[in-house]
Design a protein around this motif. Structure first.
Motif, short mmCIF file in Angstrom:
data_model
loop_
_atom_site.label_atom_id
_atom_site.label_comp_id
_atom_site.label_asym_id
_atom_site.label_seq_id
_atom_site.Cartn_x
_atom_site.Cartn_y
_atom_site.Cartn_z
N VAL A 21 -24.72 59.93 11.98
CA VAL A 21 -25.28 59.15 10.88
C VAL A 21 -25.81 57.84 11.44
O VAL A 21 -25.09 57.10 12.13
CB VAL A 21 -24.22 58.89 9.80
N ILE A 22 -27.09 57.56 11.14
CA ILE A 22 -27.74 56.33 11.62
C ILE A 22 -28.21 55.52 10.42
O ILE A 22 -28.81 56.07 9.48
CB ILE A 22 -28.94 56.64 12.53
N VAL A 23 -27.92 54.21 10.43
CA VAL A 23 -28.42 53.30 9.39
C VAL A 23 -29.64 52.58 9.96
O VAL A 23 -29.55 51.85 10.94
CB VAL A 23 -27.35 52.28 8.98
N LYS A 24 -30.81 52.81 9.35
CA LYS A 24 -32.06 52.22 9.83
C LYS A 24 -32.13 50.74 9.47
O LYS A 24 -31.33 50.21 8.68
CB LYS A 24 -33.25 52.96 9.19
N ASP A 25 -33.10 50.06 10.06
CA ASP A 25 -33.28 48.63 9.80
C ASP A 25 -33.56 48.35 8.34
O ASP A 25 -33.21 47.27 7.82
CB ASP A 25 -34.44 48.08 10.66
N ASP A 26 -34.21 49.30 7.66
CA ASP A 26 -34.54 49.07 6.25
C ASP A 26 -33.39 49.47 5.33
O ASP A 26 -33.54 49.47 4.11
CB ASP A 26 -35.81 49.85 5.87
N GLY A 27 -32.23 49.84 5.90
CA GLY A 27 -31.08 50.20 5.09
C GLY A 27 -30.99 51.67 4.75
O GLY A 27 -29.97 52.12 4.21
N SER A 28 -32.04 52.46 5.04
CA SER A 28 -31.98 53.89 4.77
C SER A 28 -31.07 54.57 5.79
O SER A 28 -30.88 54.09 6.92
CB SER A 28 -33.39 54.50 4.83
N ARG A 29 -30.52 55.70 5.38
CA ARG A 29 -29.58 56.42 6.23
C ARG A 29 -30.12 57.81 6.54
O ARG A 29 -30.63 58.50 5.65
CB ARG A 29 -28.21 56.53 5.56
N VAL A 30 -29.96 58.23 7.79
CA VAL A 30 -30.44 59.55 8.21
C VAL A 30 -29.32 60.26 8.98
O VAL A 30 -28.39 59.62 9.50
CB VAL A 30 -31.71 59.46 9.09
N LEU A 31 -29.44 61.57 9.04
CA LEU A 31 -28.53 62.39 9.83
C LEU A 31 -29.33 62.89 11.03
O LEU A 31 -30.30 63.63 10.87
CB LEU A 31 -28.02 63.57 8.98
N GLU A 78 -26.35 46.81 12.04
CA GLU A 78 -27.29 47.83 11.59
C GLU A 78 -28.36 48.06 12.63
O GLU A 78 -28.80 49.19 12.85
CB GLU A 78 -27.91 47.42 10.26
N ALA A 79 -28.79 47.01 13.28
CA ALA A 79 -29.82 47.16 14.31
C ALA A 79 -29.34 48.03 15.45
O ALA A 79 -30.10 48.76 16.06
CB ALA A 79 -30.26 45.78 14.83
#
Length: 581
Positions: A436-446, A528-529
């Motif tokens: 799970v990665i939290v992007k700079d814009d706050g969105s989350r991806v797998l 987050e970065a």
């Protein structure tokens, strides 16, 4: 079809086992236990005929690896075989009785005069009473004299090679046990058991053979010896359990229709909230972080009770194993989540420390403590992941290690927060590993990316590199990978698991207005970065016989060990884990 004593005797003992072995031709796998009766019996026969060293070599050749228990069996043979060889006369070993309707092998035929013989049969057993009643030698005498006109058998004798079944006590080390074993063997002597020729037993044998040849039904005959039968699983469950080979046909992936995954990421990145959307989930939770999810949970932790002055502790590892035992019995849950898996490893260590009476793995001898704890942990995890549920392991990520590239640049290595050798083993037990990665814009991806610095892998090849952190998206890419593996990318009909998971993906998990986590727990912008692509970030902070058909079946205690007819099978090739170094 030629008759043999073992074939007819098996029919009399259990017609159903006779059918499986001789009519249906089902062959069980070779049992690699140290006390395998076929391996020991063949080795003793070879040792009597060709010497102790030959007997030991015959025994060890059957096993890929020797264990302490096998060394114990070798000690027994080395102690008794020289005495046995001193008791037998000169003669011919393994004499075949070749009659048009009967076949058998005489262990030793010693000539005592012109055409007069003594007949011997070797048994690795202490059950004298059983062999005194055995008709085997009477039948051999009858057919030998029938096939050798002018010859006569004078004496019939069983040679009983002494056997001891003493075991190592819990309070005894291996050295102490082997000293006690030597003392026990020193007082044991081989025994010659004479038996009288019984013509009536030959008549009974013929009648049994007639019933066997005319049989159309083969009823089961349950006894206390069933526990040692090679065919017990097939007899009780009607499946090819422990048989040598399954039917030659392709097996579809639908035969294992449940998702097995491992998801890791930074704390509070949304892993548990994401899995809250899975169908009928239960969370086996170790860190208490279940406040904002609606799934049922079991807190896995030590339980301490006070009974007067006595404090009793039930370890968290035991609680986890109890949950697995309950799940094995069946439940109405569809998804099981272990959150966090690295905590279960520490729980296992602490429980095993108490069980072994040590404070560290190194206290239990060179490598022994480490191996015992690792075996206990991995065997339990295999047991969990073999259950018929969607199983998800959840871990925090570890970014405390660096990888030095060929050009000397250092890149932070990202992997689950668990020992790397264990991580590789666990990755080989699941269908996929995702981060799970939290992007700079706050969105989350797998992310399913796996390379030299990002840990990944699993048994299925998922084509997508990243997907939104949504249950429906995971179901979609998982089913695409499953379809591709099953029929080369052609679309397959949805399975029950697909339908159930897709339905869960369309349903909200709890109150949609409920926050994902407490505001105070939100990672800082710098944290987050750090969730981005590791290849783009600067270096982080410093931070693995007689085999084909024996002429006789063991009786008495030998029968209890599952005697003859086993075949060996090649060792299976292990599955390689797809994971970053």
């Amino acid at each position: 079809m030629k008759l043999s004593y073992s074939r007819v005797d098996q029919f009399e003992r259990c017609p159903y086992k006779y059918r499986l072995r001789y009519v249906d031709g089902l062959k069980p796998l070779f049992n690699c236990d140290a006390g395998n009766a076929l391996a020991l019996g063949s080795a003793v026969h070879d040792g009597i005929e060709r010497g102790t060293a030959a007997g030991v070599a015959s025994y060890t050749a059957r096993y890929p690896v020797l264990t302490d228990l096998m060394v114990n069996e070798i000690m027994k043979m080395e102690a008794v075989l020289p005495r046995v060889r001193g008791m037998i006369p000169e003669g011919e070993f393994e004499v075949e009785i070749d009659h048009p309707d009967f076949v058998g092998y005489i262990d030793l035929l010693a000539e005592v005069g012109d055409g007069v013989y003594d007949m011997y049969d070797f048994k690795y057993s202490k059950n004298r009473e059983s062999y005194e009643k055995s008709p085997q030698l009477s039948i051999y005498k009858y057919f030998f004299e029938l096939t050798h006109p002018g010859c006569r058998v004078r004496n019939l004798r069983y040679l009983l090679v002494p056997k001891t079944m003493i075991r190592q006590k819990k309070t005894e080390d291996l050295c102490g046990f082997r000293q006690r074993l030597r003392e026990t063997l020193a007082g044991m002597e081989p025994e010659l058991v004479p038996v009288e020729y019984d013509p009536e037993s030959v008549v009974r044998f013929m009648l049994s053979a007639k019933r066997m040849l005319e049989a159309t039904e083969y009823p089961k005959n349950p006894t206390k010896l069933c526990a040692w039968c090679d065919y017990q699983g097939y007899c009780e469950k009607g499946t090819m359990i422990d048989m040598a080979l399954p039917k030659n046909e392709r097996v579809g992936i639908e035969s294992a229709p449940y998702m097995k995954g491992w998801i890791y990421g930074a704390p509070f990145s949304g892993k548990t909230t994401f899995l809250d959307a899975a169908p009928d989930p239960i969370n086996l939770n170790t860190d208490g972080n279940t406040k904002y999810v609606t799934m049922q949970r079991v807190l896995i932790r030590d339980e301490v009770t006070q009974n007067g002055r006595i404090t009793q502790r039930r370890f968290a590892w035991e609680a986890l194993k109890d949950c697995i035992a309950d799940l094995e019995k069946g439940s109405d849950y569809s998804t099981v989540i272990v959150d966090l898996v690295e905590d279960t490893r520490e729980m296992c260590r602490l429980c095993m420390y108490d069980k072994l009476g040590i404070q560290h793995e190194s206290d239990s001898g060179f490598g022994k403590g480490w191996d015992m704890i690792k075996t206990e942990y991995l065997s339990t995890m295999r047991r969990l992941l073999a259950l018929d549920y969607n199983i998800f392991l959840v871990s925090h990520e570890d970014i405390s290690k660096d990888v030095t590239k060929a050009n000397s640049d250092k890149i932070t290595k990202i992997m689950p927060n668990i020992q790397e050798s264990l991580a590789n083993k666990l990755a080989g037990m699941v269908d996929f590993v995702a981060r799970v990665i939290v992007k700079d814009d706050g969105s989350r991806v797998l992310s399913f990316k796996a390379n030299e610095v990002t840990f990944g892998g699993g048994r299925l090849s998922i084509s997508a590199t990243e997907i939104p952190l949504e249950w429906g998206e995971l179901v979609r890419v998982y089913d695409e990978a499953r379809n591709a593996a099953e029929n080369g990318g052609r679309k397959a009909a949805p399975s029950k698991r697909q339908t159930r998971n897709a339905k869960a993906a369309c349903e909200p998990a709890g109150d949609p207005e409920q926050p994902e986590r407490e505001p105070d727990d939100r990672p800082s912008p710098a944290a987050e970065a750090n969730q981005g692509d590791p290849a783009e970030k600067p270096a982080g902070r410093p931070r693995r016989a007689r085999a084909a058909e024996a002429d006789d079946e063991p009786e008495g205690d030998e029968a209890a060990q599952g005697a003859a007819g086993a075949e060996e099978k090649p060792a299976r090739r292990s599955r390689r884990t797809r994971a970053a170094v």
